[in-house]
Design a protein around this motif. Structure first.
Motif, mmCIF file in Angstrom:
data_model
loop_
_atom_site.group_PDB
_atom_site.id
_atom_site.type_symbol
_atom_site.label_atom_id
_atom_site.label_comp_id
_atom_site.label_asym_id
_atom_site.label_seq_id
_atom_site.Cartn_x
_atom_site.Cartn_y
_atom_site.Cartn_z
ATOM 1 N N MET A 1 0.841 -1.190 0.000
ATOM 2 C CA MET A 1 0.000 0.000 0.000
ATOM 3 C C MET A 1 0.882 1.248 0.000
ATOM 4 O O MET A 1 1.832 1.329 0.783
ATOM 5 C CB MET A 1 -0.912 0.006 1.238
ATOM 6 C CG MET A 1 -1.863 1.202 1.299
ATOM 7 S SD MET A 1 -2.874 1.223 2.814
ATOM 8 C CE MET A 1 -3.874 -0.248 2.571
ATOM 9 N N PRO A 2 0.591 2.238 -0.868
ATOM 10 C CA PRO A 2 1.386 3.467 -0.879
ATOM 11 C C PRO A 2 1.377 4.167 0.467
ATOM 12 O O PRO A 2 0.427 4.046 1.253
ATOM 13 C CB PRO A 2 0.689 4.313 -1.957
ATOM 14 C CG PRO A 2 -0.050 3.328 -2.799
ATOM 15 C CD PRO A 2 -0.460 2.227 -1.873
ATOM 16 N N LEU A 3 2.454 4.914 0.731
ATOM 17 C CA LEU A 3 2.583 5.596 2.017
ATOM 18 C C LEU A 3 1.426 6.555 2.258
ATOM 19 O O LEU A 3 0.894 6.631 3.375
ATOM 20 C CB LEU A 3 3.910 6.357 2.065
ATOM 21 C CG LEU A 3 4.177 7.156 3.347
ATOM 22 C CD1 LEU A 3 4.173 6.241 4.559
ATOM 23 C CD2 LEU A 3 5.493 7.917 3.243
ATOM 24 N N ALA A 4 1.015 7.293 1.221
ATOM 25 C CA ALA A 4 -0.082 8.253 1.386
ATOM 26 C C ALA A 4 -1.370 7.547 1.820
ATOM 27 O O ALA A 4 -2.090 8.027 2.696
ATOM 28 C CB ALA A 4 -0.310 9.026 0.095
ATOM 29 N N THR A 6 -1.545 4.657 3.362
ATOM 30 C CA THR A 6 -1.334 4.163 4.723
ATOM 31 C C THR A 6 -1.561 5.259 5.753
ATOM 32 O O THR A 6 -2.200 5.035 6.791
ATOM 33 C CB THR A 6 0.098 3.610 4.869
ATOM 34 O OG1 THR A 6 0.306 2.564 3.919
ATOM 35 C CG2 THR A 6 0.329 3.068 6.272
ATOM 36 N N LEU A 7 -1.061 6.452 5.462
ATOM 37 C CA LEU A 7 -1.245 7.574 6.383
ATOM 38 C C LEU A 7 -2.719 7.961 6.493
ATOM 39 O O LEU A 7 -3.203 8.281 7.584
ATOM 40 C CB LEU A 7 -0.408 8.764 5.924
ATOM 41 C CG LEU A 7 1.107 8.592 6.032
ATOM 42 C CD1 LEU A 7 1.826 9.806 5.453
ATOM 43 C CD2 LEU A 7 1.526 8.370 7.487
ATOM 44 N N ARG A 8 -3.419 7.936 5.366
ATOM 45 C CA ARG A 8 -4.849 8.257 5.407
ATOM 46 C C ARG A 8 -5.615 7.228 6.222
ATOM 47 O O ARG A 8 -6.509 7.576 6.997
ATOM 48 C CB ARG A 8 -5.405 8.347 3.985
ATOM 49 C CG ARG A 8 -5.034 9.627 3.249
ATOM 50 C CD ARG A 8 -5.902 9.826 2.019
ATOM 51 N NE ARG A 8 -5.632 8.815 1.006
ATOM 52 C CZ ARG A 8 -4.747 8.953 0.032
ATOM 53 N NH1 ARG A 8 -4.039 10.076 -0.059
ATOM 54 N NH2 ARG A 8 -4.564 7.997 -0.862
ATOM 55 N N MET A 9 -5.270 5.956 6.062
ATOM 56 C CA MET A 9 -5.923 4.904 6.841
ATOM 57 C C MET A 9 -5.634 5.068 8.324
ATOM 58 O O MET A 9 -6.517 4.886 9.171
ATOM 59 C CB MET A 9 -5.461 3.537 6.358
ATOM 60 C CG MET A 9 -6.021 3.133 5.002
ATOM 61 S SD MET A 9 -7.819 2.874 5.048
ATOM 62 C CE MET A 9 -7.896 1.429 6.107
ATOM 63 N N ALA A 10 -4.381 5.416 8.659
ATOM 64 C CA ALA A 10 -4.012 5.612 10.059
ATOM 65 C C ALA A 10 -4.770 6.790 10.657
ATOM 66 O O ALA A 10 -5.252 6.722 11.801
ATOM 67 C CB ALA A 10 -2.509 5.835 10.171
ATOM 68 N N LEU A 11 -4.903 7.877 9.887
ATOM 69 C CA LEU A 11 -5.648 9.037 10.368
ATOM 70 C C LEU A 11 -7.116 8.696 10.560
ATOM 71 O O LEU A 11 -7.728 9.088 11.565
ATOM 72 C CB LEU A 11 -5.494 10.195 9.384
ATOM 73 C CG LEU A 11 -6.255 11.482 9.730
ATOM 74 C CD1 LEU A 11 -5.780 12.040 11.066
ATOM 75 C CD2 LEU A 11 -6.084 12.517 8.621
ATOM 76 N N LEU A 12 -7.681 7.953 9.617
ATOM 77 C CA LEU A 12 -9.076 7.548 9.735
ATOM 78 C C LEU A 12 -9.290 6.688 10.972
ATOM 79 O O LEU A 12 -10.262 6.868 11.720
ATOM 80 C CB LEU A 12 -9.500 6.784 8.481
ATOM 81 C CG LEU A 12 -10.931 6.231 8.474
ATOM 82 C CD1 LEU A 12 -11.940 7.356 8.571
ATOM 83 C CD2 LEU A 12 -11.170 5.399 7.217
ATOM 84 N N ALA A 13 -8.368 5.727 11.208
ATOM 85 C CA ALA A 13 -8.482 4.862 12.385
ATOM 86 C C ALA A 13 -8.392 5.671 13.670
ATOM 87 O O ALA A 13 -9.128 5.416 14.637
ATOM 88 C CB ALA A 13 -7.387 3.795 12.350
ATOM 89 N N LEU A 14 -7.505 6.677 13.682
ATOM 90 C CA LEU A 14 -7.359 7.522 14.860
ATOM 91 C C LEU A 14 -8.628 8.327 15.121
ATOM 92 O O LEU A 14 -9.131 8.376 16.256
ATOM 93 C CB LEU A 14 -6.173 8.467 14.687
ATOM 94 C CG LEU A 14 -5.941 9.482 15.810
ATOM 95 C CD1 LEU A 14 -5.629 8.764 17.122
ATOM 96 C CD2 LEU A 14 -4.810 10.434 15.446
ATOM 97 N N LEU A 15 -9.169 8.922 14.075
ATOM 98 C CA LEU A 15 -10.378 9.731 14.238
ATOM 99 C C LEU A 15 -11.559 8.864 14.628
ATOM 100 O O LEU A 15 -12.348 9.223 15.521
ATOM 101 C CB LEU A 15 -10.670 10.485 12.939
ATOM 102 C CG LEU A 15 -9.667 11.576 12.543
ATOM 103 C CD1 LEU A 15 -10.003 12.136 11.166
ATOM 104 C CD2 LEU A 15 -9.647 12.698 13.577
#
Length: 207
Positions: A1-4, A6-15
C-alpha cells in the motif's frame, strides 16, 4: 500500500477510534447522551454540507430519497450515537470500542437471515466463528464483573443498529450520485431525529 494511503488509513483509524474517548469526556463534562448525539450529527452535517458545496453537489430533492434517508439516519446515526453515549455512562470507552467492532459480524448474520448475502461457505463460517471468538477473547467477560449490564446491552444495540443501517443503505442508497450531498442530507435528518428526542426529554445536562 502506498505511504499516502497508509497515512490516510491511520488518520481515519485515529479519528474513528477516538470517538469513544470523546464521548466519555463529554459525559464527564456534564453533557447528556442526547446532547452529545445532537452535537455529533450537527457537526458532521455542517462539515459535509461545506464539502458538498465545494464539490458543487446539491441535496436530494425527491421525497422517496428523503424517506430512505430518514430511515438510514435513524439506524445509522441517531439511534447508535445515542446508545453509545448511554452505554458509556456505565461502561469504559475501551469496551465500547470492542463492542462496536462486532458490527461487521452482526451485518453478516443479518445479511444471511434476510437472504441478501452470499451463502455461508465453510471458509466464511470459519471466518465468522473466528471473528466472534476474537471479540470474545478481547472482551474477556470471564475476567470482569457486571459486563452484561444495561450499558453493555446499549452498546451491543448500537452495533446491531449499524448492521441494520448498512443492510438498508446497501439496498436503497448505495450508488447514488452526489455522495457528499447525500451523506450531508442523512446527517441533517439524523440531527432532526436527535433534536426531536432532546426536545421531548428536556435540555438539562447530567452534571
Amino acid at each position: 500500500m502506498p505511504l499516502a494511503s497508509t497515512l490516510r488509513m491511520a488518520l481515519l483509524a485515529l479519528l474513528w477510534g477516538s470517538g469513544f474517548l470523546w464521548i466519555k469526556l463529554a459525559l464527564h463534562h456534564g453533557l447528556s447522551p442526547l446532547q452529545i448525539t445532537v452535537a455529533r450529527c450537527a457537526l458532521g452535517a455542517a462539515v459535509l454540507l461545506v464539502l458538498a458545496l465545494a464539490a458543487r453537489q446539491r441535496l436530494p430533492r425527491d421525497r422517496r430519497t428523503w424517506t430512505h434517508l430518514l430511515v438510514a439516519a435513524f439506524f445509522c446515526n441517531a439511534l447508535p450515537f445515542a446508545l453509545f453515549a448511554i452505554g458509556e455512562q456505565t461502561v469504559d470507552s475501551g469496551t465500547a470500542g470492542v463492542l462496536n467492532a462486532t458490527t461487521p459480524l452482526w451485518a453478516l448474520l443479518l445479511g444471511l437471515a434476510l437472504g441478501t448475502d452470499r451463502p455461508l461457505s465453510p471458509a466464511r463460517l470459519t471466518g465468522l466463528l473466528l471473528g466472534f471468538t476474537g471479540i470474545l477473547l478481547i472482551f474477556a467477560p470471564w475476567q470482569r464483573a457486571g459486563l452484561m449490564t444495561g450499558g453493555s446491552l446499549a452498546l451491543l444495540g448500537a452495533a446491531v443498529s449499524y448492521a441494520v443501517a448498512f443492510a438498508y443503505m446497501g439496498r436503497h442508497l448505495t450508488g447514488r450520485d452526489a455522495p457528499l450531498a447525500v451523506s450531508a442530507a442523512q446527517l441533517l435528518a439524523a440531527t432532526g431525529w436527535a433534536a426531536t428526542g432532546l426536545a421531548t426529554t428536556g435540555w438539562a445536562t447530567t452534571g
